[in-house]
Structures are given as C-alpha cells and as structure tokens.
Scaffold this active site. Structure first.
Site, PDB file in Angstrom:
ATOM      1  N   ASP A  16       0.863  -1.182   0.000  1.00 50.26           N
ATOM      2  CA  ASP A  16       0.000   0.000   0.000  1.00 50.26           C
ATOM      3  C   ASP A  16       0.901   1.234   0.000  1.00 50.26           C
ATOM      4  O   ASP A  16       1.697   1.432   0.926  1.00 50.26           O
ATOM      5  CB  ASP A  16      -0.856  -0.051   1.273  1.00 50.26           C
ATOM      6  CG  ASP A  16      -1.726   1.180   1.453  1.00 50.26           C
ATOM      7  OD1 ASP A  16      -1.615   2.141   0.663  1.00 50.26           O
ATOM      8  OD2 ASP A  16      -2.521   1.176   2.409  1.00 50.26           O
ATOM      9  N   ASN A  30      -6.972  12.740 -10.503  1.00 50.50           N
ATOM     10  CA  ASN A  30      -7.703  13.106 -11.727  1.00 50.50           C
ATOM     11  C   ASN A  30      -7.451  14.589 -12.010  1.00 50.50           C
ATOM     12  O   ASN A  30      -6.937  15.316 -11.157  1.00 50.50           O
ATOM     13  CB  ASN A  30      -9.192  12.789 -11.596  1.00 50.50           C
ATOM     14  CG  ASN A  30      -9.816  13.455 -10.390  1.00 50.50           C
ATOM     15  OD1 ASN A  30      -9.784  14.679 -10.250  1.00 50.50           O
ATOM     16  ND2 ASN A  30     -10.368  12.652  -9.487  1.00 50.50           N
ATOM     17  N   VAL A  39      -5.867   4.763  -5.317  1.00 50.24           N
ATOM     18  CA  VAL A  39      -4.742   5.393  -4.627  1.00 50.24           C
ATOM     19  C   VAL A  39      -5.183   6.730  -4.026  1.00 50.24           C
ATOM     20  O   VAL A  39      -4.863   7.061  -2.875  1.00 50.24           O
ATOM     21  CB  VAL A  39      -3.570   5.627  -5.608  1.00 50.24           C
ATOM     22  CG1 VAL A  39      -2.459   6.396  -4.935  1.00 50.24           C
ATOM     23  CG2 VAL A  39      -3.051   4.295  -6.143  1.00 50.24           C
ATOM     24  N   ASP A  40      -5.916   7.499  -4.811  1.00 50.62           N
ATOM     25  CA  ASP A  40      -6.337   8.832  -4.376  1.00 50.62           C
ATOM     26  C   ASP A  40      -7.168   8.770  -3.079  1.00 50.62           C
ATOM     27  O   ASP A  40      -6.909   9.522  -2.129  1.00 50.62           O
ATOM     28  CB  ASP A  40      -7.161   9.446  -5.514  1.00 50.62           C
ATOM     29  CG  ASP A  40      -7.276  10.946  -5.385  1.00 50.62           C
ATOM     30  OD1 ASP A  40      -6.831  11.641  -6.295  1.00 50.62           O
ATOM     31  OD2 ASP A  40      -7.808  11.405  -4.373  1.00 50.62           O
TER      32      ASP A  40
HETATM   33  P1  ADP Z   1      -6.117   5.407 -12.050  1.00 53.96           P
HETATM   34  O1  ADP Z   1      -7.424   6.155 -11.916  1.00 53.96           O
HETATM   35  O2  ADP Z   1      -4.962   6.295 -12.483  1.00 53.96           O
HETATM   36  O3  ADP Z   1      -6.249   4.173 -12.858  1.00 53.96           O
HETATM   37  P2  ADP Z   1      -6.216   3.951  -9.479  1.00 53.96           P
HETATM   38  O4  ADP Z   1      -5.942   4.550  -8.157  1.00 53.96           O
HETATM   39  O5  ADP Z   1      -7.628   3.530  -9.781  1.00 53.96           O
HETATM   40  O6  ADP Z   1      -5.704   5.036 -10.541  1.00 53.96           O
HETATM   41  O7  ADP Z   1      -5.263   2.706  -9.716  1.00 53.96           O
HETATM   42  C1  ADP Z   1      -3.907   2.789 -10.072  1.00 53.96           C
HETATM   43  C2  ADP Z   1      -3.204   1.522  -9.603  1.00 53.96           C
HETATM   44  O8  ADP Z   1      -2.939   1.613  -8.218  1.00 53.96           O
HETATM   45  C3  ADP Z   1      -3.987   0.230  -9.800  1.00 53.96           C
HETATM   46  O9  ADP Z   1      -3.087  -0.761 -10.278  1.00 53.96           O
HETATM   47  C4  ADP Z   1      -4.485  -0.102  -8.398  1.00 53.96           C
HETATM   48  O10 ADP Z   1      -4.616  -1.511  -8.195  1.00 53.96           O
HETATM   49  C5  ADP Z   1      -3.360   0.429  -7.542  1.00 53.96           C
HETATM   50  N1  ADP Z   1      -3.701   0.814  -6.154  1.00 53.96           N
HETATM   51  C6  ADP Z   1      -4.916   1.045  -5.604  1.00 53.96           C
HETATM   52  N2  ADP Z   1      -4.781   1.397  -4.307  1.00 53.96           N
HETATM   53  C7  ADP Z   1      -3.447   1.394  -4.030  1.00 53.96           C
HETATM   54  C8  ADP Z   1      -2.664   1.641  -2.859  1.00 53.96           C
HETATM   55  N3  ADP Z   1      -3.224   1.992  -1.690  1.00 53.96           N
HETATM   56  N4  ADP Z   1      -1.305   1.525  -2.952  1.00 53.96           N
HETATM   57  C9  ADP Z   1      -0.719   1.187  -4.127  1.00 53.96           C
HETATM   58  N5  ADP Z   1      -1.406   0.940  -5.261  1.00 53.96           N
HETATM   59  C10 ADP Z   1      -2.750   1.024  -5.212  1.00 53.96           C
END
Ligand code: ADP
Length: 180
Positions: A16, A30, A39-40
């Site tokens: 994470d 975004n 992630v956001d």
């Molecule tokens: P985007 O909208 O740019 O696609 P996301 O946040 O939906 O961004 O996902 C980007 C990547 O980060 C995906 O591969 C997702 O599985 C991964 N991800 C989601 N949460 C976390 C986290 N807490 N730490 C690291 N990677 C994450």
C-alpha cells in the site's frame, strides 16, 4: 527486487503506497484534483484534510492530463505528495502512451526540483483508468530509467504495486529495461 541505474536505484515493492516513508509519494489523481477511489482515496484518508486544502488553494484549475503538481503530504510519512494525472485508456490511439510518460516524467522532475532523495510511485492509470498493466509497466520503468540517466535525484525510485499481478508485470518490464 531492485536494479541500479547510473548509480541510483529502481525498486519494486508490493504493498500500500500510503505506508511508504519516502520523501515524495505519488498520487494517481484526476485532472480536477477532486479526490476519488483507488490510490487517491487511500492517500486522502490516511493523509488527512490538509492535502486537499493545499491542492485546492494552489491549483484551483486542477492539473492537465500527462502532468503533475506537488503539495504537502499531511499526515503521511513523506514530505510531499505529487499528484500525477495519467490518461484514461481509450485503446491506445489517443496519445495515451505519451501522456502516461508525461505524468511519470513530471512527477520525477518535481521530486528532483524539491530535493527529494526518494520517491514512491503507483502504477498510474492501471486502475479505474483501465490502462493495460504490461504496457503501463514498460512505460513507467523506461521513463524512470531514462530520467536517471540525466538526473542525480531522486536516488531511489520505488514502484509500489498493489497486487501480485501488478508486481509481476513490473518485474518483467524491469528485466527488459535493464537489458536495453
Ligand atoms: P487510475 O485512476 O490512475 O487508474 P487507481 O488509483 O484507480 O488510478 O489505480 C492505479 C493503480 O494503483 C492500480 O493498479 C491499483 O490496483 C493500484 N492501487 C490502488 N490502491 C493502491 C494503494 N493503496 N497503494 C498502491 N497501489 C494502489
């Protein structure tokens, strides 16, 4: 897994990204910097409200796709959060690869400009934005390796991948970048 490039390190880790203790943590934002899931959502939950306040104050117009902006890291164990805006995947014919490269590249530039010695980056665009993981991994690692040719900082670029499939895709891409 880690590899040296020009005396600096590219590392892969599964986990994470909000738990990282690097100087900078990159958010998958975004273009309105409006907050979202993935992630956001995790960064704003764990980092607290000051991150959103700071980005709203400093970047009321948001951030264009293919670029990034920098803010406070709030309660995260980092100095900065860098909000990078990757492209939505539309099949590859709308400049997605250049935009994804730009989002990673601008994040690294901001880290260097702010004296960051280490940076943690997620697999931008591969979640809600639908970018194919293998291609995104190649672009991410090629952009990082290219950047390290001409910059002394950051000394550590760590890609933090959420699951085993993402880690495996990045590991394969790291092998091919290393062999180039
Ligand atoms: P985007 O909208 O740019 O696609 P996301 O946040 O939906 O961004 O996902 C980007 C990547 O980060 C995906 O591969 C997702 O599985 C991964 N991800 C989601 N949460 C976390 C986290 N807490 N730490 C690291 N990677 C994450």
């Amino acid at each position: 897994m880690q590899t040296q490039f020009h005396g600096k390190t590219i590392e892969l880790r599964q986990g994470d990204i909000t738990a990282e203790q690097t100087d900078a943590i990159v958010n998958a934002a975004n273009s309105r910097l409006a907050g979202g899931g993935g992630v956001d959502g995790a960064i704003h939950r764990r980092g607290g409200l000051t991150i959103m306040r700071d980005t709203r104050d400093r970047y009321p117009a948001g951030c264009p796709t293919g670029s990034a902006v920098i803010s406070t890291a709030g309660e995260l164990n980092a100095k900065y959060v860098i909000h990078a805006v990757g492209p939505v995947w539309h099949g590859g014919g709308r400049g997605e690869s250049e935009l994804l490269r730009g989002a990673f590249r601008r994040s690294l530039e901001l880290a260097a400009e702010h004296g960051c010695r280490s940076i943690a980056m997620p697999a931008l665009s591969t979640g809600a934005y639908g970018y194919p993981m293998d291609e995104a991994a190649r672009i991410a690692l090629a952009t990082a390796a290219e950047f390290l040719k001409t910059h002394d900082q950051p000394e550590l670029i760590r890609f933090v991948l959420f699951d085993g499939a993402a880690y495996d895709a990045f590991a394969a891409a790291l092998e091919s970048v290393r062999d180039d």
